[in-house]
Write a protein that holds these residues in place. Sequence first.
Motif, mmCIF file in Angstrom:
data_model
loop_
_atom_site.group_PDB
_atom_site.id
_atom_site.type_symbol
_atom_site.label_atom_id
_atom_site.label_comp_id
_atom_site.label_asym_id
_atom_site.label_seq_id
_atom_site.Cartn_x
_atom_site.Cartn_y
_atom_site.Cartn_z
ATOM 1 N N GLU A 1 -3.055 8.267 -7.373
ATOM 2 C CA GLU A 1 -4.434 7.657 -7.094
ATOM 3 C C GLU A 1 -4.996 6.464 -7.696
ATOM 4 O OE1 GLU A 1 -7.150 10.851 -4.392
ATOM 5 O OE2 GLU A 1 -7.091 11.104 -6.660
ATOM 6 N N VAL A 2 -4.826 6.632 -9.155
ATOM 7 C CA VAL A 2 -5.497 5.353 -10.010
ATOM 8 C C VAL A 2 -4.507 4.354 -9.544
ATOM 9 C CG1 VAL A 2 -5.376 4.427 -12.386
ATOM 10 C CG2 VAL A 2 -6.265 6.966 -12.058
ATOM 11 N N LEU A 3 -3.131 4.355 -9.054
ATOM 12 C CA LEU A 3 -2.449 3.428 -8.628
ATOM 13 C C LEU A 3 -2.428 2.893 -7.467
ATOM 14 C CD1 LEU A 3 0.773 4.907 -10.573
ATOM 15 C CD2 LEU A 3 -0.420 2.446 -10.883
ATOM 16 N N GLY A 4 -3.405 3.316 -6.791
ATOM 17 C CA GLY A 4 -4.083 2.870 -5.480
ATOM 18 C C GLY A 4 -3.394 3.703 -4.255
ATOM 19 N N MET A 5 -2.621 4.870 -4.592
ATOM 20 C CA MET A 5 -2.249 5.768 -3.528
ATOM 21 C C MET A 5 -3.205 6.437 -2.773
ATOM 22 S SD MET A 5 1.155 8.591 -3.582
ATOM 23 C CE MET A 5 2.351 7.783 -2.945
ATOM 24 N N LEU B 1 0.811 -1.184 0.113
ATOM 25 C CA LEU B 1 -0.010 -0.027 -0.269
ATOM 26 C C LEU B 1 0.793 1.438 -0.039
ATOM 27 C CD1 LEU B 1 -2.770 -1.142 2.607
ATOM 28 C CD2 LEU B 1 -2.880 -1.144 0.109
ATOM 29 N N ALA B 2 0.173 2.516 -0.483
ATOM 30 C CA ALA B 2 1.185 3.721 -0.643
ATOM 31 C C ALA B 2 0.237 4.845 -0.031
ATOM 32 C CB ALA B 2 1.726 3.840 -1.888
ATOM 33 N N GLN B 3 1.031 5.565 0.937
ATOM 34 C CA GLN B 3 0.199 6.880 1.253
ATOM 35 C C GLN B 3 1.004 7.991 0.869
ATOM 36 O OE1 GLN B 3 -2.408 7.175 3.509
ATOM 37 N NE2 GLN B 3 -2.673 4.773 4.144
ATOM 38 N N GLY B 4 0.521 9.109 0.216
ATOM 39 C CA GLY B 4 1.270 10.170 -0.321
ATOM 40 C C GLY B 4 0.625 11.656 0.419
ATOM 41 N N ILE B 5 1.657 12.239 1.244
ATOM 42 C CA ILE B 5 1.193 13.526 1.754
ATOM 43 C C ILE B 5 1.771 14.558 1.188
ATOM 44 C CG2 ILE B 5 1.636 14.315 4.131
ATOM 45 C CD1 ILE B 5 2.084 11.584 5.197
ATOM 46 N N ILE B 6 0.586 15.344 0.619
ATOM 47 C CA ILE B 6 0.834 16.322 -0.684
ATOM 48 C C ILE B 6 1.005 17.669 0.000
ATOM 49 C CG2 ILE B 6 0.155 17.061 -2.654
ATOM 50 C CD1 ILE B 6 0.989 13.903 -2.669
ATOM 51 N N ARG B 7 2.051 18.598 -0.357
ATOM 52 C CA ARG B 7 2.226 20.004 -0.128
ATOM 53 C C ARG B 7 1.300 20.870 -0.578
ATOM 54 N NH1 ARG B 7 6.864 21.116 -2.133
ATOM 55 N NH2 ARG B 7 5.698 21.826 -3.896
#
Length: 294
Positions: free
Chosen positions: A103-107, A82-88
Amino acid sequence: MPPPSDIETAMLKNLYQQQQVDVSVLRLDELDPLVSGNKRFKLERYLAAARDRGRRGLVTWGGPWSNHILATAAACHRAGLLAQGIIRGERPAVPSPMLRDAEVLGMELHYISRTEYRAQYLPPTIDPGAWILVPEGGYGPEGRDGAAGIAAATNWTSFTHVLTAVGTGTTLAGLIQASAGSAVRCIGINVLKNPGAAEAVRRLLPETLHAAVDIRAGFEAGGYARHTPALIAFMNDWYRQTGIPSDFVYTGKLFRAADTLIRQGAFPAGSRVLLVHSGGLQGNRSLPAGTLIF
Ligand SMILES: *Cc1c(COP(=O)(O)O)cnc(C)c1O
């Protein structure tokens, strides 16, 4: 990781004949459109840590056009993590194509303020014990050791100088580590105005290698992710001459710096220079259509 023999080292014929300097480009950009260039190497150890320690996946930080965010999303997707992205910054009304791809890749994406971002804020819904936290740009010993693997992708010690773009400096640190004990000199090109870059690279290296940290400034073209008409003109011209596309955030500035340094006579006759094409072409999607000829 593809076998090193699958990675192309492109010789630029006759381009710097007058200066008697041989220039080659290590085409890491050709590896993969999503896990682009140096990111594939920098993420390797973090992915292995998530697998080995039974973590859910990777959590990392980046801006709305970050190559690192997209690469992390794609690499986790492929690895079954799994992946979580924290965006500035705030969630944009229209997300960038990069954010949509991630997001399409599931992040899962979280948007935080610039102040929170500077503190590498972690949303309370993310339990740090269940994930591997990857600092922005993969900066850290794991990123450095992964980047050192780039040297195995070509006949490294046949070169006198290796040039790479510097964001966090993780890649440069890995290349310096890989060159220790050889005659190869690594030179970093700052793509942002960051007087602390050399110190950041030294923090990743033993003291015996601190003297090898060589970062050149003055090629930022206005700063991080900024560009000038001269930079864009250079990138188009470089493509016409070499057939090699570049991105305006990193590799366009690297190739322009190399061109300037070579024409200034910074490398003695007989030098064999390797330019690391660290990828990042997806970021050109933020430019107006028609800006680049490739
Ligand atoms: C992320 C990135 C870099 C910067 O690498 P660092 O290890 O952070 O210095 C260079 N080139 C491209 C294309 C990148 O996407």
